[in-house]
Write a protein that holds these residues in place. Structure first.
Motif, PDB file in Angstrom:
ATOM      1  N   THR A 115       0.825  -1.201   0.000  1.00 37.02           N
ATOM      2  CA  THR A 115       0.000   0.000   0.000  1.00 37.02           C
ATOM      3  C   THR A 115       0.862   1.255   0.000  1.00 37.02           C
ATOM      4  O   THR A 115       0.628   2.181  -0.785  1.00 37.02           O
ATOM      5  CB  THR A 115      -0.922   0.022   1.237  1.00 37.02           C
ATOM      6  N   LEU A 116       1.857   1.305   0.854  1.00 41.52           N
ATOM      7  CA  LEU A 116       2.728   2.477   0.936  1.00 41.52           C
ATOM      8  C   LEU A 116       3.469   2.705  -0.379  1.00 41.52           C
ATOM      9  O   LEU A 116       3.529   3.829  -0.894  1.00 41.52           O
ATOM     10  CB  LEU A 116       3.728   2.312   2.076  1.00 41.52           C
ATOM     11  N   ARG A 117       4.028   1.651  -0.928  1.00 42.60           N
ATOM     12  CA  ARG A 117       4.771   1.785  -2.191  1.00 42.60           C
ATOM     13  C   ARG A 117       3.848   2.195  -3.337  1.00 42.60           C
ATOM     14  O   ARG A 117       4.224   2.997  -4.200  1.00 42.60           O
ATOM     15  CB  ARG A 117       5.477   0.469  -2.534  1.00 42.60           C
ATOM     16  N   SER A 118       2.631   1.645  -3.354  1.00 45.51           N
ATOM     17  CA  SER A 118       1.692   1.957  -4.429  1.00 45.51           C
ATOM     18  C   SER A 118       1.276   3.420  -4.402  1.00 45.51           C
ATOM     19  O   SER A 118       1.212   4.081  -5.440  1.00 45.51           O
ATOM     20  CB  SER A 118       0.456   1.060  -4.324  1.00 45.51           C
ATOM     21  N   VAL A 119       1.000   3.948  -3.212  1.00 47.02           N
ATOM     22  CA  VAL A 119       0.634   5.359  -3.087  1.00 47.02           C
ATOM     23  C   VAL A 119       1.790   6.236  -3.551  1.00 47.02           C
ATOM     24  O   VAL A 119       1.598   7.208  -4.289  1.00 47.02           O
ATOM     25  CB  VAL A 119       0.252   5.702  -1.634  1.00 47.02           C
ATOM     26  N   MET A 120       3.001   5.895  -3.153  1.00 50.46           N
ATOM     27  CA  MET A 120       4.157   6.683  -3.547  1.00 50.46           C
ATOM     28  C   MET A 120       4.403   6.614  -5.054  1.00 50.46           C
ATOM     29  O   MET A 120       4.973   7.527  -5.648  1.00 50.46           O
ATOM     30  CB  MET A 120       5.404   6.220  -2.791  1.00 50.46           C
ATOM     31  N   ALA A 121       3.960   5.510  -5.681  1.00 53.29           N
ATOM     32  CA  ALA A 121       4.131   5.347  -7.123  1.00 53.29           C
ATOM     33  C   ALA A 121       3.033   6.059  -7.908  1.00 53.29           C
ATOM     34  O   ALA A 121       3.047   6.071  -9.136  1.00 53.29           O
ATOM     35  CB  ALA A 121       4.146   3.865  -7.486  1.00 53.29           C
ATOM     36  N   GLY A 122       2.058   6.650  -7.197  1.00 50.03           N
ATOM     37  CA  GLY A 122       1.014   7.404  -7.872  1.00 50.03           C
ATOM     38  C   GLY A 122      -0.321   6.708  -7.968  1.00 50.03           C
ATOM     39  O   GLY A 122      -1.244   7.222  -8.603  1.00 50.03           O
ATOM     40  N   ALA A 123      -0.453   5.530  -7.334  1.00 52.27           N
ATOM     41  CA  ALA A 123      -1.715   4.796  -7.393  1.00 52.27           C
ATOM     42  C   ALA A 123      -2.727   5.376  -6.410  1.00 52.27           C
ATOM     43  O   ALA A 123      -2.370   6.014  -5.418  1.00 52.27           O
ATOM     44  CB  ALA A 123      -1.491   3.325  -7.076  1.00 52.27           C
ATOM     45  N   MET A 124      -4.002   5.162  -6.699  1.00 49.18           N
ATOM     46  CA  MET A 124      -5.077   5.495  -5.772  1.00 49.18           C
ATOM     47  C   MET A 124      -5.469   4.211  -5.052  1.00 49.18           C
ATOM     48  O   MET A 124      -5.867   3.239  -5.680  1.00 49.18           O
ATOM     49  CB  MET A 124      -6.289   6.062  -6.508  1.00 49.18           C
ATOM     50  N   ILE A 125      -5.342   4.196  -3.749  1.00 51.78           N
ATOM     51  CA  ILE A 125      -5.638   3.007  -2.952  1.00 51.78           C
ATOM     52  C   ILE A 125      -6.913   3.252  -2.159  1.00 51.78           C
ATOM     53  O   ILE A 125      -6.985   4.185  -1.359  1.00 51.78           O
ATOM     54  CB  ILE A 125      -4.492   2.678  -1.985  1.00 51.78           C
ATOM     55  N   VAL A 126      -7.918   2.416  -2.380  1.00 52.37           N
ATOM     56  CA  VAL A 126      -9.194   2.583  -1.684  1.00 52.37           C
ATOM     57  C   VAL A 126      -9.672   1.228  -1.171  1.00 52.37           C
ATOM     58  O   VAL A 126      -9.743   0.261  -1.919  1.00 52.37           O
ATOM     59  CB  VAL A 126     -10.268   3.182  -2.615  1.00 52.37           C
TER      60      VAL A 126
END
Length: 223
Positions: A115-126
């Protein structure tokens, strides 16, 4: 590590803060640069320390997380990490600049690093339970960003013939019908495989089927 993520935590519950601090301290690419109890302090620390990511609760004294997200998102990425599933909070947070909205109950330990890496990569996590509350434009952006390219098929549900599945379950079943594995579906929605398995188990129950093949057959035969 060169790719360390500098994280600021904001939650008015001291036990939650300590739990997050302990959990994040075990992640080698995370550096905790602050831990505060309200949104106003979060804004102050974010402006001073310039973290990479701020984890914000929604309900906090002095300044709530939604108000804080509006300001902090100008400085760094913001991930709402909260118990609140209120639709107004979800839409307000995302409209205010948050990059994600995760419900504590749905944040599995093994999923946190992703989750942390995905947000930093620009993803929207919901979180699944929060995703249906997003404004239409946010949901559409998230789907376009997460789902693999695929042609329209009979796996796309009609409004009145989806077996009572939730929006996320319909999306998951559509990918099951297209032949994607649990791992591929998990990657598409930025979920853990365990969460995908839970979705599929609920789908099987609602569709009254006992296997993947039977579910796909029933799904594709509906009119």
């Amino acid at each position: 590590m060169n790719d360390q993520i500098r994280v600021l935590i904001a939650d008015d519950n001291s036990i939650v803060r300590m739990g997050l601090e302990h959990l994040l301290s075990t992640v080698d690419f995370v550096q905790i640069i602050g831990s505060v109890e309200n949104g106003a302090l979060a804004v102050e620390v974010a402006n001073a320390q310039k973290p990479d990511l701020c984890l914000l609760d929604v309900r906090m004294p002095v300044m709530n997380g939604i108000e804080a997200a509006h300001e902090i998102s100008q400085v760094c990425k913001v991930l709402m990490l909260t118990h609140s599933e209120d639709a107004e909070n979800v839409t307000a947070a995302m409209a205010g600049g948050a990059s994600g909205y995760v419900i504590y109950d749905e944040l599995e330990t093994e999923y946190l690093q992703h989750t942390l890496r995905s947000v930093m990569a620009g993803a929207m996590i919901v979180s699944p339970s929060a995703s249906s509350a997003l404004l239409p434009q946010h949901s559409e952006q998230n789907s376009n960003r997460s789902l693999p390219s695929r042609p329209e098929t009979t796996g796309n549900p009609t409004a009145n013939d989806n077996f009572g599945l939730s929006k996320r379950e319909v999306e998951v079943m559509g990918l099951v019908a297209d032949g994607l594995s649990n791992r591929q579906i998990a990657d598409a929605f930025f979920l853990s495989e365990k969460t995908v398995k839970n979705h599929i188990n609920r789908i099987f129950s609602k569709m009254d089927v006992s296997s993947r093949a039977e579910a796909v057959s029933v799904w594709l035969k509906r009119t």
